[in-house]
Write a protein that holds these residues in place. Sequence first.
Motif, mmCIF file in Angstrom:
data_model
loop_
_atom_site.group_PDB
_atom_site.id
_atom_site.type_symbol
_atom_site.label_atom_id
_atom_site.label_comp_id
_atom_site.label_asym_id
_atom_site.label_seq_id
_atom_site.Cartn_x
_atom_site.Cartn_y
_atom_site.Cartn_z
ATOM 1 N N VAL A 31 0.865 -1.177 0.000
ATOM 2 C CA VAL A 31 0.000 0.000 0.000
ATOM 3 C C VAL A 31 0.903 1.228 0.000
ATOM 4 N N LEU A 32 0.723 2.082 -0.997
ATOM 5 C CA LEU A 32 1.529 3.290 -1.143
ATOM 6 C C LEU A 32 0.673 4.500 -0.778
ATOM 7 N N PHE A 33 1.197 5.357 0.104
ATOM 8 C CA PHE A 33 0.472 6.533 0.576
ATOM 9 C C PHE A 33 1.064 7.786 -0.056
ATOM 10 N N VAL A 34 0.199 8.594 -0.671
ATOM 11 C CA VAL A 34 0.633 9.776 -1.414
ATOM 12 C C VAL A 34 0.052 11.026 -0.755
ATOM 13 N N HIS A 35 0.926 11.830 -0.164
ATOM 14 C CA HIS A 35 0.494 13.069 0.497
ATOM 15 C C HIS A 35 0.420 14.203 -0.517
ATOM 16 N N GLY A 36 -0.011 15.372 -0.042
ATOM 17 C CA GLY A 36 -0.148 16.523 -0.907
ATOM 18 C C GLY A 36 0.820 17.642 -0.583
ATOM 19 N N LEU A 37 0.429 18.831 -0.968
ATOM 20 C CA LEU A 37 1.270 20.018 -0.906
ATOM 21 C C LEU A 37 1.576 20.431 0.534
ATOM 22 N N LEU A 38 2.850 20.752 0.794
ATOM 23 C CA LEU A 38 3.314 21.296 2.066
ATOM 24 C C LEU A 38 3.024 20.408 3.266
ATOM 25 N N VAL A 39 2.884 19.110 3.015
ATOM 26 C CA VAL A 39 2.907 18.119 4.087
ATOM 27 C C VAL A 39 3.862 17.009 3.634
ATOM 28 N N ASN A 40 4.069 16.019 4.487
ATOM 29 C CA ASN A 40 4.976 14.921 4.157
ATOM 30 C C ASN A 40 4.413 13.608 4.677
ATOM 31 N N ALA A 41 5.249 12.605 4.791
ATOM 32 C CA ALA A 41 4.777 11.280 5.205
ATOM 33 C C ALA A 41 4.076 11.293 6.554
ATOM 34 N N ASP A 94 10.219 -2.570 -7.248
ATOM 35 C CA ASP A 94 9.581 -3.714 -7.899
ATOM 36 C C ASP A 94 8.264 -4.057 -7.205
ATOM 37 N N LEU A 95 7.424 -3.046 -7.036
ATOM 38 C CA LEU A 95 6.113 -3.222 -6.414
ATOM 39 C C LEU A 95 5.061 -3.391 -7.501
ATOM 40 N N THR A 96 4.197 -4.382 -7.337
ATOM 41 C CA THR A 96 3.122 -4.615 -8.291
ATOM 42 C C THR A 96 1.808 -4.814 -7.538
ATOM 43 N N ASP A 97 0.689 -4.666 -8.255
ATOM 44 C CA ASP A 97 -0.647 -4.792 -7.673
ATOM 45 C C ASP A 97 -0.767 -3.901 -6.436
ATOM 46 N N VAL A 98 -0.304 -2.679 -6.573
ATOM 47 C CA VAL A 98 -0.213 -1.751 -5.445
ATOM 48 C C VAL A 98 -1.556 -1.068 -5.213
ATOM 49 N N THR A 99 -1.926 -0.917 -3.946
ATOM 50 C CA THR A 99 -3.027 -0.045 -3.561
ATOM 51 C C THR A 99 -2.446 1.338 -3.309
ATOM 52 N N VAL A 100 -2.892 2.325 -4.055
ATOM 53 C CA VAL A 100 -2.422 3.699 -3.880
ATOM 54 C C VAL A 100 -3.490 4.475 -3.119
ATOM 55 N N VAL A 101 -3.092 5.078 -2.002
ATOM 56 C CA VAL A 101 -3.994 5.880 -1.171
ATOM 57 C C VAL A 101 -3.493 7.318 -1.214
#
Length: 288
Positions: A31-41, A94-101
């Motif tokens: 599961v990959l987590f994608v943040h937005g502007l002017l924040v981080n992990a 080498d990540l596959t079948d990833v859930t992107v949040v």
Amino acid sequence: MGISTSLGTTHEVDLPGGRIEYHDTGTGAPVLFVHGLLVNADLWRGVVPGIAAAGYRCLTPTLPLGAHRIPVPDADLTPTGVADLIADFLERLDLTDVTVVANDTGGAITQVLLTRKPERIGRVVLASVDSYEGFLPQPFTLLPLLARIPGSMRPLTEAMRIRALHRLPLAFGWVAKRPVPPEIADSYLLPSRNSAAIRKDLRRFLTSAHRHYTLEAARHFGDVRVPVLLVWAREDRIFPIEFAERLARDLPDATLTLIDDSYTFLPEDQPELLTERILEFTRLHATP
């Protein structure tokens, strides 16, 4: 200043666009987590532990969107360039079948990624995100205009020393219903305050942040072949529910669910409820 220990082990990875930091915890489907502007992990600190405990590998990169600690002077920081950076990250690990949040601006970048390089993506969660004409939304439409003025970023970042200003609409006031904890606000705001190189990266992204990227992505929604969960804050002050309903109509396999008592930053305001929705969705659409 530091990233929350709940996100797991800290790593750095060299990508074609530059070096980025990411955090890795748990085992299982990625599961990959994608943040937005002017924040981080750190945005995901209340969500990752529950997802990891449920049997998933959680990866939380800090993207070069103004709250990063490693400058990337040679990176393409247009929305397309940042989307490609994520694609390169998935390929390198080498990540596959990833859930992107994704949340907020990260959702706009994820839409570009999904319609540009979807090969490694298995499913997507868009949690109160920029889309269509709403990239960047009011009141943040001012930021790209400011970014075009040389030297404009420093006064803005210096003003954020005053914690009372954090509740203004142009800061966290319209995206987080509750005050962001001081140590987390510092994690988000200190990199751009302390580093001219980070401010330069931020300016490069802001000057390219334009709705033509999200509108172009939307032109290709009919080609999306993965399930999408739209999790929206019912009280969202910058992304009206009408945008979520439009996404639900335009994406072939999309489901919309609403969360109460939250603004745009669902991972800040309602991390437990967001975690529940993510887990329900990943279990429903698990690869056999």
